[in-house]
Design a protein around this motif. Sequence first.
Motif, mmCIF file in Angstrom:
data_model
loop_
_atom_site.group_PDB
_atom_site.id
_atom_site.type_symbol
_atom_site.label_atom_id
_atom_site.label_comp_id
_atom_site.label_asym_id
_atom_site.label_seq_id
_atom_site.Cartn_x
_atom_site.Cartn_y
_atom_site.Cartn_z
ATOM 1 N N ASN A 83 1.354 5.477 -5.905
ATOM 2 C CA ASN A 83 2.604 6.143 -6.250
ATOM 3 C C ASN A 83 3.719 5.093 -6.254
ATOM 4 O O ASN A 83 3.484 3.926 -5.925
ATOM 5 N N ALA A 84 4.913 5.489 -6.621
ATOM 6 C CA ALA A 84 6.015 4.531 -6.756
ATOM 7 C C ALA A 84 6.317 3.812 -5.443
ATOM 8 O O ALA A 84 6.602 2.607 -5.446
ATOM 9 N N ASN A 85 6.251 4.517 -4.320
ATOM 10 C CA ASN A 85 6.545 3.884 -3.030
ATOM 11 C C ASN A 85 5.496 2.841 -2.660
ATOM 12 O O ASN A 85 5.817 1.745 -2.202
ATOM 13 N N VAL A 86 4.231 3.183 -2.840
ATOM 14 C CA VAL A 86 3.154 2.242 -2.520
ATOM 15 C C VAL A 86 3.200 1.055 -3.477
ATOM 16 O O VAL A 86 3.065 -0.091 -3.057
ATOM 17 N N TYR A 87 3.436 1.333 -4.755
ATOM 18 C CA TYR A 87 3.558 0.248 -5.731
ATOM 19 C C TYR A 87 4.690 -0.697 -5.324
ATOM 20 O O TYR A 87 4.556 -1.915 -5.405
ATOM 21 N N GLY A 88 5.787 -0.130 -4.861
ATOM 22 C CA GLY A 88 6.910 -0.945 -4.396
ATOM 23 C C GLY A 88 6.521 -1.858 -3.244
ATOM 24 O O GLY A 88 6.941 -3.018 -3.187
ATOM 25 N N GLN A 89 5.695 -1.346 -2.328
ATOM 26 C CA GLN A 89 5.208 -2.180 -1.228
ATOM 27 C C GLN A 89 4.351 -3.327 -1.758
ATOM 28 O O GLN A 89 4.442 -4.457 -1.280
ATOM 29 N N PHE A 90 3.510 -3.021 -2.752
ATOM 30 C CA PHE A 90 2.688 -4.072 -3.360
ATOM 31 C C PHE A 90 3.568 -5.133 -4.013
ATOM 32 O O PHE A 90 3.300 -6.325 -3.908
ATOM 33 N N GLU A 91 4.617 -4.680 -4.696
ATOM 34 C CA GLU A 91 5.533 -5.621 -5.363
ATOM 35 C C GLU A 91 6.227 -6.531 -4.353
ATOM 36 O O GLU A 91 6.261 -7.752 -4.532
ATOM 37 N N ILE A 92 6.757 -5.943 -3.306
ATOM 38 C CA ILE A 92 7.462 -6.716 -2.277
ATOM 39 C C ILE A 92 6.542 -7.753 -1.649
ATOM 40 O O ILE A 92 6.938 -8.889 -1.394
ATOM 41 N N ALA A 93 5.286 -7.363 -1.420
ATOM 42 C CA ALA A 93 4.314 -8.260 -0.786
ATOM 43 C C ALA A 93 3.677 -9.244 -1.771
ATOM 44 O O ALA A 93 2.922 -10.127 -1.359
ATOM 45 N N GLY A 94 3.977 -9.086 -3.064
ATOM 46 C CA GLY A 94 3.394 -9.975 -4.064
ATOM 47 C C GLY A 94 1.916 -9.711 -4.314
ATOM 48 O O GLY A 94 1.163 -10.630 -4.630
ATOM 49 N N LEU A 95 1.494 -8.457 -4.203
ATOM 50 C CA LEU A 95 0.076 -8.112 -4.302
ATOM 51 C C LEU A 95 -0.302 -7.346 -5.569
ATOM 52 O O LEU A 95 -1.475 -7.050 -5.773
ATOM 53 N N VAL A 96 0.657 -7.044 -6.425
ATOM 54 C CA VAL A 96 0.372 -6.241 -7.619
ATOM 55 C C VAL A 96 -0.717 -6.884 -8.467
ATOM 56 O O VAL A 96 -1.723 -6.251 -8.794
ATOM 57 N N GLU A 97 -0.533 -8.131 -8.823
ATOM 58 C CA GLU A 97 -1.513 -8.812 -9.675
ATOM 59 C C GLU A 97 -2.835 -9.016 -8.938
ATOM 60 O O GLU A 97 -3.913 -8.800 -9.498
ATOM 61 N N LEU A 98 -2.757 -9.407 -7.684
ATOM 62 C CA LEU A 98 -3.963 -9.653 -6.893
ATOM 63 C C LEU A 98 -4.822 -8.396 -6.774
ATOM 64 O O LEU A 98 -6.051 -8.460 -6.813
ATOM 65 N N PHE A 99 -4.179 -7.239 -6.679
ATOM 66 C CA PHE A 99 -4.889 -5.970 -6.551
ATOM 67 C C PHE A 99 -5.284 -5.382 -7.904
ATOM 68 O O PHE A 99 -5.917 -4.333 -7.964
ATOM 69 N N GLY A 100 -4.897 -6.022 -8.993
ATOM 70 C CA GLY A 100 -5.269 -5.551 -10.326
ATOM 71 C C GLY A 100 -4.545 -4.298 -10.755
ATOM 72 O O GLY A 100 -5.034 -3.535 -11.580
ATOM 73 N N VAL A 101 -3.344 -4.065 -10.223
ATOM 74 C CA VAL A 101 -2.557 -2.879 -10.547
ATOM 75 C C VAL A 101 -1.611 -3.226 -11.688
ATOM 76 O O VAL A 101 -0.998 -4.291 -11.690
ATOM 77 N N ASP A 102 -1.485 -2.317 -12.659
ATOM 78 C CA ASP A 102 -0.484 -2.530 -13.696
ATOM 79 C C ASP A 102 0.520 -1.387 -13.681
ATOM 80 O O ASP A 102 0.304 -0.363 -13.034
ATOM 81 N N ASP A 103 1.641 -1.565 -14.370
ATOM 82 C CA ASP A 103 2.713 -0.557 -14.373
ATOM 83 C C ASP A 103 2.228 0.810 -14.824
ATOM 84 O O ASP A 103 2.647 1.825 -14.302
ATOM 85 N N ALA A 104 1.336 0.845 -15.797
ATOM 86 C CA ALA A 104 0.851 2.126 -16.312
ATOM 87 C C ALA A 104 0.099 2.905 -15.239
ATOM 88 O O ALA A 104 0.022 4.122 -15.296
ATOM 89 N N ASP A 105 -0.431 2.198 -14.261
ATOM 90 C CA ASP A 105 -1.218 2.823 -13.202
ATOM 91 C C ASP A 105 -0.390 3.078 -11.944
ATOM 92 O O ASP A 105 -0.903 3.521 -10.941
ATOM 93 N N SER A 106 0.899 2.801 -12.010
ATOM 94 C CA SER A 106 1.717 2.796 -10.800
ATOM 95 C C SER A 106 2.417 4.107 -10.485
ATOM 96 O O SER A 106 3.056 4.218 -9.461
ATOM 97 N N GLY A 107 2.324 5.087 -11.366
ATOM 98 C CA GLY A 107 3.055 6.322 -11.127
ATOM 99 C C GLY A 107 4.525 6.172 -11.443
ATOM 100 O O GLY A 107 5.319 7.059 -11.212
ATOM 101 N N ARG A 108 4.918 5.010 -12.002
ATOM 102 C CA ARG A 108 6.314 4.747 -12.325
ATOM 103 C C ARG A 108 6.557 4.778 -13.820
ATOM 104 O O ARG A 108 7.691 4.722 -14.250
ATOM 105 N N GLY A 109 5.500 4.757 -14.602
ATOM 106 C CA GLY A 109 5.647 4.809 -16.055
ATOM 107 C C GLY A 109 6.378 3.614 -16.608
ATOM 108 O O GLY A 109 7.049 3.698 -17.622
ATOM 109 N N GLY A 110 6.305 2.469 -15.920
ATOM 110 C CA GLY A 110 6.950 1.262 -16.405
ATOM 111 C C GLY A 110 8.424 1.180 -16.063
ATOM 112 O O GLY A 110 9.105 0.269 -16.477
#
Length: 113
Positions: A83-110
């Motif tokens: 969800n947007a909150n968890v995605y935000g935690q991944f972003e802050i920690a620099g883990l989005v790319e490492l975890f293979g998450v993209d914006d379309a999958d983030s619940g934020r719709g980009g």
Amino acid sequence: MGPFSMSLDRETLCISLRGDIDYANSASITQAIRDAMVQGRPKLVLVDVAEVTFLDSSGLGALVAALRAATDCGASFRVERPNANVYGQFEIAGLVELFGVDDADSGRGGAGR
């Protein structure tokens, strides 16, 4: 129901996390994932975090430990449906790319990019 469930289907280990993933349960989640990796030897590990309501640094650490366990076993690793909150935690920690998450999958719709 506990904070996680796991299933092994062919060569894919599917892990679903739910509720608060924090200091109180991150160690048991980490150990369960490691045990499942050793026993099942999957080629792909998918972690569904759609039902996670809170994630602290211990929870992030459990996901990083899962990534390391997958890498050690030669498996691919991906986190799905934050969800947007968890995605935000991944972003802050620099883990989005490492975890293979993209914006379309983030619940934020980009949004916010």
